[in-house]
Design a protein around this motif. Structure first.
Motif, PDB file in Angstrom:
ATOM      1  N   ASP A 119       0.775  -1.129   0.080  1.00  0.00           N
ATOM      2  CA  ASP A 119      -0.191  -0.184  -0.044  1.00  0.00           C
ATOM      3  C   ASP A 119       1.129   1.340   0.040  1.00  0.00           C
ATOM      4  O   ASP A 119       0.655   2.544  -0.475  1.00  0.00           O
ATOM      5  CB  ASP A 119      -0.894  -0.287   1.215  1.00  0.00           C
ATOM      6  CG  ASP A 119      -2.227  -1.098   1.476  1.00  0.00           C
ATOM      7  OD1 ASP A 119      -2.345  -1.799   0.067  1.00  0.00           O
ATOM      8  OD2 ASP A 119      -2.831  -1.033   2.340  1.00  0.00           O
ATOM      9  N   ALA A 120       2.351   1.026   0.841  1.00  0.00           N
ATOM     10  CA  ALA A 120       2.608   2.550   0.705  1.00  0.00           C
ATOM     11  C   ALA A 120       3.453   2.626  -0.585  1.00  0.00           C
ATOM     12  O   ALA A 120       3.379   4.118  -1.496  1.00  0.00           O
ATOM     13  CB  ALA A 120       4.279   2.548   2.319  1.00  0.00           C
ATOM     14  N   ASP A 124       3.353   5.505  -3.346  1.00  0.00           N
ATOM     15  CA  ASP A 124       4.322   7.297  -3.323  1.00  0.00           C
ATOM     16  C   ASP A 124       4.811   6.296  -3.972  1.00  0.00           C
ATOM     17  O   ASP A 124       6.095   5.771  -3.957  1.00  0.00           O
ATOM     18  CB  ASP A 124       4.931   7.531  -1.816  1.00  0.00           C
ATOM     19  CG  ASP A 124       5.846   8.312  -2.106  1.00  0.00           C
ATOM     20  OD1 ASP A 124       6.211   8.800  -3.354  1.00  0.00           O
ATOM     21  OD2 ASP A 124       6.705   8.819  -1.309  1.00  0.00           O
ATOM     22  N   ALA A 130      10.182  -1.051   0.431  1.00  0.00           N
ATOM     23  CA  ALA A 130       9.883  -0.596   2.244  1.00  0.00           C
ATOM     24  C   ALA A 130      10.215  -1.766   2.948  1.00  0.00           C
ATOM     25  O   ALA A 130      10.060  -2.920   2.300  1.00  0.00           O
ATOM     26  CB  ALA A 130       8.620  -0.024   2.042  1.00  0.00           C
ATOM     27  N   HIS A 232      12.814   3.215   3.182  1.00  0.00           N
ATOM     28  CA  HIS A 232      11.192   3.922   3.672  1.00  0.00           C
ATOM     29  C   HIS A 232      10.583   3.057   5.123  1.00  0.00           C
ATOM     30  O   HIS A 232      10.492   1.373   4.629  1.00  0.00           O
ATOM     31  CB  HIS A 232      10.381   3.819   3.221  1.00  0.00           C
ATOM     32  CG  HIS A 232       9.006   4.439   3.543  1.00  0.00           C
ATOM     33  ND1 HIS A 232       9.017   6.202   4.071  1.00  0.00           N
ATOM     34  CD2 HIS A 232       7.835   3.956   2.997  1.00  0.00           C
ATOM     35  CE1 HIS A 232       8.054   6.674   4.454  1.00  0.00           C
ATOM     36  NE2 HIS A 232       6.958   4.725   4.340  1.00  0.00           N
ATOM     37  N   VAL A 234       7.837   1.351   7.492  1.00  0.00           N
ATOM     38  CA  VAL A 234       6.722   1.079   7.358  1.00  0.00           C
ATOM     39  C   VAL A 234       5.974   0.663   8.977  1.00  0.00           C
ATOM     40  O   VAL A 234       6.293  -0.465   8.816  1.00  0.00           O
ATOM     41  CB  VAL A 234       5.658   0.500   6.498  1.00  0.00           C
ATOM     42  CG1 VAL A 234       4.692   0.997   6.863  1.00  0.00           C
ATOM     43  CG2 VAL A 234       6.454   1.283   4.730  1.00  0.00           C
TER      44      VAL A 234
END
Length: 265
Positions: A119-120, A124, A130, A232, A234
């Motif tokens: 989803d992240a 983006d 991630a 990234h 999460v």
């Protein structure tokens, strides 16, 4: 967005040789291999197009095919799971928008951990990769501290900035928290060893040599940080479930106890 999952698995683990084929006791009294439990966990992730076991070992490949998994054979020269995922992608000829590295030693990984990464990255497009992080409760934090006190390398901790960009990962327990002032949950984040990458990030990774901190810590993700690729983080919610990886033989009772607790819910 086409997403495929690779479960990298090797037999020659330094800390736990033959780990993917080690069996764990289930609440019903049966036993199941770690690689099968991990494959079943990965197969429960929503929004994934395919799941493959990526290995260089015929014993693991045979066991995986026996329980119904698709297998991609990889080079014996892969230094870590990220390299194995990149090699599997190249050898298989598969195309994907996202590649997920689902660790074969973490059968307690809930599907929503990986779904949060997907989803992240859908939200983006600038995120090259991630990984999930989980805030420690007191029990998990104490497990970390106990492992280090006894000279065992247990889980990994992560430190990240206000935007979620990783600052560092370590097998030490960071940041330091005064033991006399421990809140619950503890402001220490357990790094969940799952990664979602865009293919170009994987290609850049394998094009770079191993980096100094990667070699010192034995953490593959540090190569991304050292070569300037943002990672990234999460933050995910365990929703009351216990999460722990099988890093050492001493982790088997912890995971079996967690499986019993999960079965009782």
């Amino acid at each position: 967005m086409k997403t495929i999952v690779f479960i990298p698995a090797r037999y020659a683990s330094t800390r736990y040789p033959g780990k993917p084929l080690a069996t764990l006791g289930l609440p019903d009294g049966s036993r199941k291999s770690l690689i099968q439990m991990s494959w079943e966990a990965a197969s429960r992730i929503r929004g994934v197009d395919a799941v493959y076991v990526a290995t260089d070992d015929d014993r693991i490949a045979g066991a995986a095919r026996d329980f119904g998994a698709e297998v991609v054979m990889t080079s014996q020269e892969c230094a870590n799971g990220t390299e194995r995922c990149a090699d599997a992608l190249a050898r298989s000829g598969l195309s994907a928008d996202l590649v997920v590295n689902f660790q074969g030693d973490a059968p307690l990984t809930p599907p929503w951990f990986v779904e949060a990464l997907i989803d992240a990255m859908q939200a983006d497009p600038s995120i090259p990769m991630a990984t999930p992080v989980l805030r420690c409760d007191l029990t998990t934090y104490q497990n970390f501290v106990e492992d280090r006190r006894n000279g065992r390398v247990g889980g990994t901790t992560a430190v990240f900035g206000t935007t979620g960009r990783a600052l560092y990962f370590s097998k030490e327990v960071i940041p330091f928290v005064d033991p006399a002032k421990l809140p619950d949950p503890v402001p220490v984040f357990h790094h969940v060893g799952v990664y979602a990458y865009r293919p170009d990030a994987l290609a850049s990774y394998v094009a770079a040599p191993q980096t100094p901190l990667e070699q010192l810590e034995g953490l593959e993700q540090l190569r991304f940080l050292e070569t300037g690729t943002p990672v990234h983080c999460v933050e995910v919610d365990a929703r009351g479930r216990v999460f722990w990886e099988l890093n050492n033989p001493t982790d088997v009772p912890r995971i079996e106890a967690a499986l019993k607790s999960l079965d009782a819910q």
